[in-house]
Scaffold this motif. Structure first.
Motif, mmCIF file in Angstrom:
data_model
loop_
_atom_site.group_PDB
_atom_site.id
_atom_site.type_symbol
_atom_site.label_atom_id
_atom_site.label_comp_id
_atom_site.label_asym_id
_atom_site.label_seq_id
_atom_site.Cartn_x
_atom_site.Cartn_y
_atom_site.Cartn_z
ATOM 1 N N ILE A 190 0.849 -1.244 -0.119
ATOM 2 C CA ILE A 190 -0.112 0.129 -0.203
ATOM 3 C C ILE A 190 0.894 1.315 0.110
ATOM 4 O O ILE A 190 0.466 2.172 -0.714
ATOM 5 C CB ILE A 190 -0.907 0.052 1.270
ATOM 6 C CG1 ILE A 190 -2.020 -1.188 1.067
ATOM 7 C CG2 ILE A 190 -1.792 1.337 1.489
ATOM 8 C CD1 ILE A 190 -3.199 -1.307 1.931
ATOM 9 N N LEU A 195 -1.752 -2.783 -3.427
ATOM 10 C CA LEU A 195 -3.186 -3.046 -2.253
ATOM 11 C C LEU A 195 -2.526 -3.973 -1.236
ATOM 12 O O LEU A 195 -3.387 -4.054 -0.363
ATOM 13 C CB LEU A 195 -4.026 -3.842 -3.317
ATOM 14 C CG LEU A 195 -4.881 -3.108 -3.975
ATOM 15 C CD1 LEU A 195 -5.563 -3.954 -5.186
ATOM 16 C CD2 LEU A 195 -5.604 -2.296 -3.529
ATOM 17 N N TYR A 196 -1.392 -4.485 -1.444
ATOM 18 C CA TYR A 196 -1.200 -5.509 -0.358
ATOM 19 C C TYR A 196 -0.626 -5.006 0.871
ATOM 20 O O TYR A 196 0.020 -3.962 0.885
ATOM 21 C CB TYR A 196 -0.093 -6.773 -0.820
ATOM 22 C CG TYR A 196 0.125 -7.865 -0.031
ATOM 23 C CD1 TYR A 196 -0.879 -8.874 0.288
ATOM 24 C CD2 TYR A 196 1.226 -7.907 0.611
ATOM 25 C CE1 TYR A 196 -0.758 -9.867 0.926
ATOM 26 C CE2 TYR A 196 1.519 -9.062 1.541
ATOM 27 C CZ TYR A 196 0.510 -10.038 1.695
ATOM 28 O OH TYR A 196 0.732 -11.109 2.331
ATOM 29 N N GLU A 197 -0.509 -5.672 1.982
ATOM 30 C CA GLU A 197 -0.193 -5.400 3.260
ATOM 31 C C GLU A 197 0.284 -6.707 3.910
ATOM 32 O O GLU A 197 -0.487 -7.509 4.050
ATOM 33 C CB GLU A 197 -1.166 -4.591 4.012
ATOM 34 C CG GLU A 197 -0.555 -3.672 5.232
ATOM 35 C CD GLU A 197 0.514 -2.561 4.794
ATOM 36 O OE1 GLU A 197 0.103 -1.970 3.749
ATOM 37 O OE2 GLU A 197 1.285 -2.357 5.569
ATOM 38 N N ASN A 199 0.581 -9.124 6.987
ATOM 39 C CA ASN A 199 -0.261 -9.232 8.229
ATOM 40 C C ASN A 199 0.283 -9.354 9.565
ATOM 41 O O ASN A 199 1.018 -10.296 9.969
ATOM 42 C CB ASN A 199 -1.189 -10.631 8.245
ATOM 43 C CG ASN A 199 -2.333 -10.711 8.911
ATOM 44 O OD1 ASN A 199 -2.265 -10.154 10.168
ATOM 45 N ND2 ASN A 199 -3.374 -11.219 8.564
ATOM 46 N N ASN A 200 0.170 -7.956 10.162
ATOM 47 C CA ASN A 200 1.116 -7.951 11.772
ATOM 48 C C ASN A 200 0.793 -8.856 12.598
ATOM 49 O O ASN A 200 1.666 -9.400 13.504
ATOM 50 C CB ASN A 200 0.984 -6.622 12.009
ATOM 51 C CG ASN A 200 2.028 -6.228 12.913
ATOM 52 O OD1 ASN A 200 3.123 -6.456 12.562
ATOM 53 N ND2 ASN A 200 1.523 -5.375 14.271
ATOM 54 N N LEU A 201 -0.625 -9.415 12.683
ATOM 55 C CA LEU A 201 -0.956 -10.267 13.751
ATOM 56 C C LEU A 201 -0.080 -11.555 13.514
ATOM 57 O O LEU A 201 0.183 -12.195 14.718
ATOM 58 C CB LEU A 201 -2.349 -10.565 13.416
ATOM 59 C CG LEU A 201 -3.139 -11.271 14.617
ATOM 60 C CD1 LEU A 201 -2.821 -10.575 15.865
ATOM 61 C CD2 LEU A 201 -4.596 -11.638 14.580
ATOM 62 N N MET A 207 -0.840 -15.376 17.374
ATOM 63 C CA MET A 207 -1.246 -15.985 16.280
ATOM 64 C C MET A 207 -0.489 -17.614 16.278
ATOM 65 O O MET A 207 -0.981 -18.486 15.322
ATOM 66 C CB MET A 207 -0.773 -15.182 15.030
ATOM 67 C CG MET A 207 -1.561 -15.393 13.846
ATOM 68 S SD MET A 207 -3.302 -15.206 14.149
ATOM 69 C CE MET A 207 -4.015 -15.817 12.869
ATOM 70 N N VAL A 210 -2.686 -19.931 17.483
ATOM 71 C CA VAL A 210 -3.664 -19.831 16.575
ATOM 72 C C VAL A 210 -3.388 -21.091 15.416
ATOM 73 O O VAL A 210 -4.099 -22.062 14.935
ATOM 74 C CB VAL A 210 -4.431 -18.846 15.700
ATOM 75 C CG1 VAL A 210 -5.585 -19.076 14.918
ATOM 76 C CG2 VAL A 210 -5.144 -17.926 16.954
ATOM 77 N N ILE A 214 -4.614 -24.920 14.464
ATOM 78 C CA ILE A 214 -5.245 -25.150 13.205
ATOM 79 C C ILE A 214 -4.515 -26.605 12.723
ATOM 80 O O ILE A 214 -5.391 -27.363 12.181
ATOM 81 C CB ILE A 214 -5.130 -24.057 12.168
ATOM 82 C CG1 ILE A 214 -5.998 -22.747 12.349
ATOM 83 C CG2 ILE A 214 -5.493 -24.579 10.822
ATOM 84 C CD1 ILE A 214 -5.669 -21.520 11.573
ATOM 85 N N TRP A 217 -6.230 -29.056 14.505
ATOM 86 C CA TRP A 217 -7.639 -29.403 14.043
ATOM 87 C C TRP A 217 -7.418 -30.107 12.688
ATOM 88 O O TRP A 217 -8.212 -31.097 12.455
ATOM 89 C CB TRP A 217 -8.153 -27.778 13.490
ATOM 90 C CG TRP A 217 -9.580 -27.995 13.089
ATOM 91 C CD1 TRP A 217 -10.480 -28.887 13.228
ATOM 92 C CD2 TRP A 217 -10.205 -26.608 12.502
ATOM 93 N NE1 TRP A 217 -11.786 -28.535 12.637
ATOM 94 C CE2 TRP A 217 -11.692 -27.346 12.260
ATOM 95 C CE3 TRP A 217 -9.926 -25.320 12.231
ATOM 96 C CZ2 TRP A 217 -12.352 -26.268 11.540
ATOM 97 C CZ3 TRP A 217 -10.764 -24.682 11.555
ATOM 98 C CH2 TRP A 217 -12.153 -24.970 11.450
#
Lengths: 230, 408
Positions: A190, A195-197, A199-201, A207, A210, A214, A217
């Motif tokens: 950006i 358009l791309y950024e 993902n800081n998370l 994360m 998570v 997954i 899972w």
């Protein structure tokens, strides 16, 4: 370590018997130390931001694990029961210090990034767990295989989590010796009009939890043996 | 109505067991029950007989959100024209009304469409895999998410956030009614941590190609207030910011109440939100206990900060404090979520009070998280089962004691 392996080959049971091969393959899936036994989670969350850290960490754990398992297994008949934990700790601590010094000497950058987590291998429950549960009651050969199996079970989860986190979080992939390779063209971002950024998370530790979740899972939905009855 | 009914009865056999399209039964079923009350009724003793089922409840909540949505649409255009200098704050609010709505709709409708498209798409997939009918839960979440997003949010980021919220926030726990954290707030929290650059600073208004005129700031009231933290009280910078909060400033109490300030799409107007809140209270869908105690909690913390008065942010009037930012929106639509809130009556009071209390506390103490409401409600969502546990345990204890007294 090769000498110990040779000793075992003299015994009646061959090293790569079916039972022993299971020691190698089980921890990769059915009794994976991270996803099934949920051990060693702390380091899995902390050092999986970059693949190179995860790889180095895995190799360190592999070394400590093999060393610890084989040494404890060799000494298993001499260690007094009442002080066995402290003896195990001394053995692990000695191995960890060796790893730490080697990293500091040859890979100072990564050693800095891993910071305390190399030292914390001492408290990694996977290692203590395997020493207690396996090495104390088995011969060095099977212990050696058990160590490799568990360390690899730990390693593949670590690297898988790190790959996901680094690609999504930093838009890059890093391997030891290569440094970090950013493969997303800068014009996509950006700030450069794209358009791309990133993902800081995915850089933040939650994360990793998570992502591990997954993986668990997916693993459980494929491997029905793991689903508890209730 | 008749025509729709005929159409549904005509295509129904295709979707039933053995029909050509039986794989898409879940899709058909959800659309059918969406249009008409299901024909089958409970055959054994049902406890509650009421015409309001889950879908009707959900529709009522969506209805309650309409004022905030409409106002947000208008406000997006309003802020846009303010920023490029087409209008000034002195112009009447009716000026260029339809142009404002037009600009707003251009930005808001795609956000709503993406939110519903992605969220429902995932719901359909999971319903198909798990072979249950599609739950209504996402009808509300899908509308809440656009209302708590900035107008200029990139649509693909929104899609990722919605996907994350629905999968990790809800489906892993077993779907609608099983989630422990509010789905819409999960999406918002995801955006906040994943793309901080898109969720802070001057992104709260639609800017377009034209540059903003001098002196116009697109920052939210909370963003501005957070800037005062750590700076000496009385310095020119702080007094400059605080003058915006005075009677004739941009973030004055009346502007904040009517919602003429930059912010997430649906959160700016306390009036529109309270209108929705009134609908929820009147129909009995939203819990008055949570709303009231949430309000009291926020006011209490605001008053405590007033007493402490260590910096300009703390000195903001408690009433002013709760009408800026997402506090009102969180109180009416987020905290009252029946799935994630506390279930017992006493528990609801405790849950609401601390929700409001922490909302103000987080936003003042940690300028990095200006939107404390989000954090506070998510935190209380996690705490809710524990609150319920202790409320029930103490109730049992009290009754045991009473019983002992009677028998003794």
């Amino acid at each position: 370590m090769s000498t110990e392996v040779k000793e075992i080959k003299k015994t009646s049971e061959p090293l790569f018997s079916k039972k022993n091969r299971k020691l190698l393959s089980d921890p990769l899936n059915d009794s994976n130390p991270i996803t099934v036994q949920v051990l060693g989670i702390c380091s899995a969350l902390a050092i999986t931001v970059q693949v190179q850290q995860a790889v180095i960490m895995s190799l360190s754990v592999l070394f400590v694990m093999i060393g610890g398992n084989v040494i404890v297994s060799l000494l298993r008949n001499r260690i007094p029961d009442r002080i066995r934990i402290i003896v195990q700790l001394v053995i692990i601590a000695a191995l960890v210090i060796i790893v730490n010094e080697v990293l500091k000497a040859f890979l100072p950058d990564i050693s800095e990034k891993l910071s305390v987590f190399v030292g914390l291998i001492i408290t990694n429950c996977i290692i203590m767990g395997r020493l207690e549960a396996f090495a104390l009651g088995n011969k060095p050969g099977p212990s050696f295989l058990d160590a490799i199996g568990n360390a690899m079970g730990y390693a593949w989860i670590l690297v898988a989590v790190a790959v996901v986190r680094e690609i999504i979080g930093s838009g890059a992939i890093s391997l030891p010796g290569m440094g970090q390779v950013k493969f997303i063209p800068s014009s996509w971002f950006i700030a450069e009009g794209g358009l791309y950024e990133n993902n800081n998370l995915f850089i933040l530790p939650p994360m990793a939890l998570v992502v591990v979740g997954i993986i668990i899972w997916i693993q459980r939905s494929r491997n029905t043996k793991l689903i508890e009855e209730n | 109505m008749k025509a729709i009914h005929n159409l549904i009865s005509k295509v129904k056999p295709n979707f039933e067991e053995g029909g050509k399209l039986s794989r898409f039964w879940v899709v058909f079923d959800s659309l059918e029950t969406f249009a008409f009350t299901p024909g089958h009724t409970t055959s054994k003793g049902a406890h509650i007989r009421d015409s309001i089922d889950m879908k009707r409840t959900m529709m009522m909540v969506i209805l309650a959100m309409v004022p905030a949505l409409l106002f947000g649409t208008w406000n997006a255009g309003h802020q846009y024209y303010l920023s490029i200098g087409e209008i000034t704050t002195l112009d009447g609010l009716g000026t260029m009304f339809w142009e404002k709505i037009g600009i707003g709709a251009q930005k808001v409708l795609p956000i709503v469409a993406v939110s519903y498209g992605v969220g429902l798409g995932i719901e359909f997939i999971f319903a198909g895999i798990r072979k249950h009918s599609i739950n209504e839960g996402f009808l509300v979440s899908g509308m809440l998410i656009p209302l708590i997003m900035p107008v200029d949010v990139p649509l693909w980021m929104l899609a990722v956030a919605v996907a994350f919220a629905v999968i990790i926030g809800k489906e892993v726990f077993g779907g609608t009614g099983m989630n422990i954290i509010n789905v819409a707030l999960t999406a918002r929290a995801f955006m906040f941590f994943a793309y901080p650059k898109q969720m802070s600073g001057e992104i709260w208004i639609h800017q377009g190609e034209t540059a903003a005129i001098d002196g116009y700031s697109g920052a939210t009231a909370l963003g501005e207030l957070a800037n005062t933290v750590g700076k000496a009280a009385g310095s020119t910078e702080v007094t400059g910011i605080m003058s915006n909060f005075s009677l004739d400033g941009v973030y004055s109490m009346s502007n904040a109440f009517f919602g003429l300030i930059p912010g997430s799409i649906g959160e700016t107007s306390a009036l529109a939100i309270l209108l929705g809140g009134a609908i929820l209270l009147f129909t009995g869908i939203g819990s008055w206990r949570i709303m009231l105690s949430f309000l009291i909690g926020g006011l209490a913390m605001g008053a405590i900060f007033n007493l402490a008065g260590a910096n300009a942010f703390m000195e903001v009037n408690p009433v002013h404090q709760i009408i800026i930012g997402g506090f009102m929106f969180g109180m009416v639509f987020m905290a009252t979520d029946p799935v994630t809130a506390a279930q017992t009556n006493t528990g609801k009071l405790i849950y609401g009070f601390f929700g409001g209390f922490f909302s103000i506390m987080i936003r003042v103490f940690n300028p990095a998280y200006p939107e404390g409401v989000m954090m506070a409600i998510l935190f209380m969502n996690v705490m809710a089962p524990m609150i319920d546990h202790y409320v029930i345990a103490s109730n049992i204890k009290r009754r045991e004691k009473r019983m002992k007294l009677q028998t003794a």
